[in-house]
Scaffold this motif. Structure first.
Motif, PDB file in Angstrom:
ATOM      1  N   PRO A  35       0.833  -1.211   0.000  1.00  0.00           N
ATOM      2  CA  PRO A  35       0.000   0.000   0.000  1.00  0.00           C
ATOM      3  C   PRO A  35       0.867   1.261   0.000  1.00  0.00           C
ATOM      4  O   PRO A  35       2.044   1.216   0.394  1.00  0.00           O
ATOM      5  N   PRO A  36       0.284   2.399  -0.429  1.00  0.00           N
ATOM      6  CA  PRO A  36       1.059   3.635  -0.551  1.00  0.00           C
ATOM      7  C   PRO A  36       1.548   4.207   0.777  1.00  0.00           C
ATOM      8  O   PRO A  36       2.380   5.112   0.780  1.00  0.00           O
ATOM      9  N   ASP A  37       1.041   3.697   1.881  1.00  0.00           N
ATOM     10  CA  ASP A  37       1.504   4.197   3.201  1.00  0.00           C
ATOM     11  C   ASP A  37       2.439   3.182   3.872  1.00  0.00           C
ATOM     12  O   ASP A  37       2.778   3.330   5.053  1.00  0.00           O
ATOM     13  N   ASP A  38       2.866   2.170   3.115  1.00  0.00           N
ATOM     14  CA  ASP A  38       3.773   1.147   3.653  1.00  0.00           C
ATOM     15  C   ASP A  38       5.219   1.670   3.619  1.00  0.00           C
ATOM     16  O   ASP A  38       5.606   2.351   2.675  1.00  0.00           O
ATOM     17  N   SER A  39       6.004   1.332   4.619  1.00  0.00           N
ATOM     18  CA  SER A  39       7.388   1.839   4.690  1.00  0.00           C
ATOM     19  C   SER A  39       8.222   1.383   3.491  1.00  0.00           C
ATOM     20  O   SER A  39       9.252   1.974   3.183  1.00  0.00           O
ATOM     21  N   GLU A  40       7.777   0.366   2.799  1.00  0.00           N
ATOM     22  CA  GLU A  40       8.511  -0.141   1.627  1.00  0.00           C
ATOM     23  C   GLU A  40       8.140   0.609   0.338  1.00  0.00           C
ATOM     24  O   GLU A  40       8.748   0.400  -0.709  1.00  0.00           O
ATOM     25  N   SER A  41       7.103   1.434   0.403  1.00  0.00           N
ATOM     26  CA  SER A  41       6.574   2.056  -0.827  1.00  0.00           C
ATOM     27  C   SER A  41       7.508   3.140  -1.360  1.00  0.00           C
ATOM     28  O   SER A  41       7.882   4.071  -0.629  1.00  0.00           O
ATOM     29  N   ASN A  42       7.867   3.057  -2.646  1.00  0.00           N
ATOM     30  CA  ASN A  42       8.661   4.116  -3.277  1.00  0.00           C
ATOM     31  C   ASN A  42       7.863   5.414  -3.332  1.00  0.00           C
ATOM     32  O   ASN A  42       8.405   6.505  -3.173  1.00  0.00           O
ATOM     33  N   TYR A  43       6.541   5.290  -3.521  1.00  0.00           N
ATOM     34  CA  TYR A  43       5.682   6.484  -3.539  1.00  0.00           C
ATOM     35  C   TYR A  43       5.722   7.172  -2.172  1.00  0.00           C
ATOM     36  O   TYR A  43       5.903   8.389  -2.066  1.00  0.00           O
ATOM     37  N   LYS A  44       5.620   6.375  -1.094  1.00  0.00           N
ATOM     38  CA  LYS A  44       5.636   6.950   0.262  1.00  0.00           C
ATOM     39  C   LYS A  44       6.936   7.701   0.511  1.00  0.00           C
ATOM     40  O   LYS A  44       6.946   8.822   1.023  1.00  0.00           O
ATOM     41  N   MET A  45       8.046   7.099   0.105  1.00  0.00           N
ATOM     42  CA  MET A  45       9.361   7.735   0.289  1.00  0.00           C
ATOM     43  C   MET A  45       9.401   9.053  -0.474  1.00  0.00           C
ATOM     44  O   MET A  45       9.842  10.091   0.040  1.00  0.00           O
TER      45      MET A  45
ATOM     46  N   SER B  55      -2.788  15.957  -9.463  1.00  0.00           N
ATOM     47  CA  SER B  55      -3.209  15.321 -10.735  1.00  0.00           C
ATOM     48  C   SER B  55      -2.014  15.008 -11.637  1.00  0.00           C
ATOM     49  O   SER B  55      -2.159  14.290 -12.631  1.00  0.00           O
ATOM     50  N   ASN B  56      -0.832  15.521 -11.247  1.00  0.00           N
ATOM     51  CA  ASN B  56       0.378  15.238 -12.041  1.00  0.00           C
ATOM     52  C   ASN B  56       1.172  14.064 -11.471  1.00  0.00           C
ATOM     53  O   ASN B  56       2.272  13.764 -11.935  1.00  0.00           O
ATOM     54  N   ILE B  57       0.625  13.481 -10.412  1.00  0.00           N
ATOM     55  CA  ILE B  57       1.333  12.361  -9.768  1.00  0.00           C
ATOM     56  C   ILE B  57       0.664  11.061 -10.210  1.00  0.00           C
ATOM     57  O   ILE B  57      -0.519  10.826  -9.917  1.00  0.00           O
ATOM     58  N   HIS B  58       1.427  10.248 -10.914  1.00  0.00           N
ATOM     59  CA  HIS B  58       0.861   9.015 -11.493  1.00  0.00           C
ATOM     60  C   HIS B  58       1.564   7.813 -10.875  1.00  0.00           C
ATOM     61  O   HIS B  58       2.503   7.245 -11.430  1.00  0.00           O
ATOM     62  N   ARG B  59       1.111   7.457  -9.658  1.00  0.00           N
ATOM     63  CA  ARG B  59       1.831   6.388  -8.963  1.00  0.00           C
ATOM     64  C   ARG B  59       1.375   5.016  -9.437  1.00  0.00           C
ATOM     65  O   ARG B  59       0.236   4.843  -9.905  1.00  0.00           O
ATOM     66  N   ILE B  60       2.250   4.065  -9.315  1.00  0.00           N
ATOM     67  CA  ILE B  60       1.892   2.665  -9.539  1.00  0.00           C
ATOM     68  C   ILE B  60       1.145   2.230  -8.275  1.00  0.00           C
ATOM     69  O   ILE B  60       1.638   2.441  -7.165  1.00  0.00           O
ATOM     70  N   LYS B  61      -0.052   1.659  -8.437  1.00  0.00           N
ATOM     71  CA  LYS B  61      -0.865   1.350  -7.265  1.00  0.00           C
ATOM     72  C   LYS B  61      -0.456  -0.018  -6.688  1.00  0.00           C
ATOM     73  O   LYS B  61      -0.983  -1.056  -7.064  1.00  0.00           O
ATOM     74  N   GLY B  62       0.502   0.063  -5.768  1.00  0.00           N
ATOM     75  CA  GLY B  62       1.072  -1.161  -5.192  1.00  0.00           C
ATOM     76  C   GLY B  62       0.068  -1.989  -4.405  1.00  0.00           C
ATOM     77  O   GLY B  62       0.298  -3.160  -4.120  1.00  0.00           O
ATOM     78  N   GLU B  63      -1.057  -1.335  -4.061  1.00  0.00           N
ATOM     79  CA  GLU B  63      -2.073  -2.044  -3.260  1.00  0.00           C
ATOM     80  C   GLU B  63      -2.950  -2.940  -4.126  1.00  0.00           C
ATOM     81  O   GLU B  63      -3.670  -3.795  -3.622  1.00  0.00           O
ATOM     82  N   ASN B  64      -2.880  -2.733  -5.453  1.00  0.00           N
ATOM     83  CA  ASN B  64      -3.748  -3.512  -6.364  1.00  0.00           C
ATOM     84  C   ASN B  64      -3.157  -4.886  -6.682  1.00  0.00           C
ATOM     85  O   ASN B  64      -1.973  -5.134  -6.414  1.00  0.00           O
ATOM     86  N   ASP B  65      -3.982  -5.717  -7.305  1.00  0.00           N
ATOM     87  CA  ASP B  65      -3.472  -7.022  -7.777  1.00  0.00           C
ATOM     88  C   ASP B  65      -2.317  -6.738  -8.744  1.00  0.00           C
ATOM     89  O   ASP B  65      -2.494  -5.972  -9.701  1.00  0.00           O
ATOM     90  N   PRO B  66      -1.148  -7.344  -8.528  1.00  0.00           N
ATOM     91  CA  PRO B  66       0.030  -7.019  -9.358  1.00  0.00           C
ATOM     92  C   PRO B  66      -0.176  -7.191 -10.860  1.00  0.00           C
ATOM     93  O   PRO B  66       0.176  -6.304 -11.641  1.00  0.00           O
ATOM     94  N   ASP B  67      -0.782  -8.307 -11.254  1.00  0.00           N
ATOM     95  CA  ASP B  67      -0.971  -8.524 -12.700  1.00  0.00           C
ATOM     96  C   ASP B  67      -1.902  -7.478 -13.294  1.00  0.00           C
ATOM     97  O   ASP B  67      -1.660  -6.937 -14.378  1.00  0.00           O
ATOM     98  N   GLU B  68      -2.971  -7.163 -12.554  1.00  0.00           N
ATOM     99  CA  GLU B  68      -3.915  -6.146 -13.033  1.00  0.00           C
ATOM    100  C   GLU B  68      -3.251  -4.770 -13.087  1.00  0.00           C
ATOM    101  O   GLU B  68      -3.428  -4.009 -14.039  1.00  0.00           O
ATOM    102  N   GLU B  69      -2.433  -4.452 -12.073  1.00  0.00           N
ATOM    103  CA  GLU B  69      -1.804  -3.116 -12.025  1.00  0.00           C
ATOM    104  C   GLU B  69      -0.742  -2.976 -13.106  1.00  0.00           C
ATOM    105  O   GLU B  69      -0.569  -1.901 -13.676  1.00  0.00           O
ATOM    106  N   ALA B  70      -0.048  -4.056 -13.421  1.00  0.00           N
ATOM    107  CA  ALA B  70       0.956  -3.993 -14.502  1.00  0.00           C
ATOM    108  C   ALA B  70       0.270  -3.600 -15.811  1.00  0.00           C
ATOM    109  O   ALA B  70       0.769  -2.758 -16.568  1.00  0.00           O
ATOM    110  N   LEU B  71      -0.915  -4.157 -16.037  1.00  0.00           N
ATOM    111  CA  LEU B  71      -1.680  -3.823 -17.248  1.00  0.00           C
ATOM    112  C   LEU B  71      -2.235  -2.402 -17.158  1.00  0.00           C
ATOM    113  O   LEU B  71      -2.135  -1.617 -18.107  1.00  0.00           O
ATOM    114  N   ALA B  72      -2.771  -2.056 -15.987  1.00  0.00           N
ATOM    115  CA  ALA B  72      -3.384  -0.728 -15.820  1.00  0.00           C
ATOM    116  C   ALA B  72      -2.347   0.375 -15.983  1.00  0.00           C
ATOM    117  O   ALA B  72      -2.591   1.402 -16.623  1.00  0.00           O
TER     118      ALA B  72
END
Ligand code: 6PG
Length: 240
Positions: free
Chosen positions: A71-81, A95-112
């Motif tokens: 998740p975006p609030d996890d200490s491992e998140s590049n977005y959080k850092m 609206s200019n920040i386009h983060r990879i949604k680490g909380e989503n299903d990985p295969d689905e997020e890779a496509l999204a």
């Protein structure tokens, strides 16, 4: 391959921040992909301390070259850092920040994420093109989240892949080589003695250099700059 060597990683961060400021100044809008890890942290701290007013942050769209599947609030998140060290301190529109949604299903997020890049970025060589892509290199020669044991992911036909950290098994979303090498400009930020041997092998094409994903970074544009500190460059031949 342009190589810039600086005494310390803090000096490197100052110089890269200046490079980035000029890069933004020369453009009306830029799409930049960030790396994670510790090196970008010091760059973000310099930008947040000295460039809040010197850079027109509204020109910038931010993406990530890789993200941990957390998740975006996890200490491992590049977005959080990035949020802690930069985004919370500069006037960059949400609206200019386009983060990879680490909380989503990985295969689905890779496509999204691939679809988002397809929609947002201009095309070059029939592929989405970042204006600037910032990369780091791990002690094992990985870059983004393409690790040596999964180097085949570098050659994927997809823009984004689901990778796995070799030790922790942590899943990651990573750009594939196809998009990394299509960037208009690539900046490698590499610091510390621990990277020196891999860097030497990559630059001299010695040892198992081709097994290191970082050795495959070779943008079609030819615009690749290695920002190194003395530690990372300590095994390079200064006469080269
Ligand atoms: C990540 C990074 C990764 C990083 C290297 C170097 O998500 O961890 O994108 O590829 O750039 O591991 O990390 P350091 O800058 O901490 O050495």
């Amino acid at each position: 391959m342009e190589v810039e060597i600086y005494d310390t990683k803090n000096r490197l961060a100052e110089e890269f921040a200046d490079f980035f400021c000029n890069f933004v100044k020369e453009r009306t809008e830029i799409h930049v992909a960030l790396s994670g890890g510790s090196t970008p942290k010091i760059v973000f701290d310099v930008l947040a301390e000295k460039y809040t007013k010197k850079i027109d942050w509204h020109k910038i769209h931010l993406y990530w070259g890789d993200e941990r599947c957390v998740p975006p609030d996890d200490s491992e998140s590049n977005y959080k850092m990035t949020k802690e060290h930069l985004l919370s301190k500069v006037d960059l529109p949400e609206s200019n920040i386009h983060r990879i949604k680490g909380e989503n299903d990985p295969d689905e997020e890779a496509l999204a994420y691939a679809e988002l890049l397809d929609k947002n970025l201009t095309r070059k060589n029939k592929l989405p093109q970042f204006d600037l892509l910032i990369l780091g290199m791990g002690d094992d020669g990985h870059t983004a989240s393409i690790f040596p044991h999964q180097i085949a992911l570098w050659h994927s036909d997809r823009y984004c892949e689901v990778a796995q950290h070799p030790e922790t098994g942590q899943q990651r979303i990573s750009l594939s080589g196809k998009l990394i090498n299509n960037a208009e400009h690539v900046a490698f930020l590499v610091t510390g003695e621990a990277k020196a041997e891999k860097l030497r092998e990559i630059v001299t094409k010695e040892g198992p250099w081709e097994t290191y994903p970082a050795s495959l970074v070779d943008p079609d544009s030819g615009n690749l700059i290695w920002f190194l500190d003395l530690g990372a460059a300590s095994k390079l031949d200064p006469t080269e």
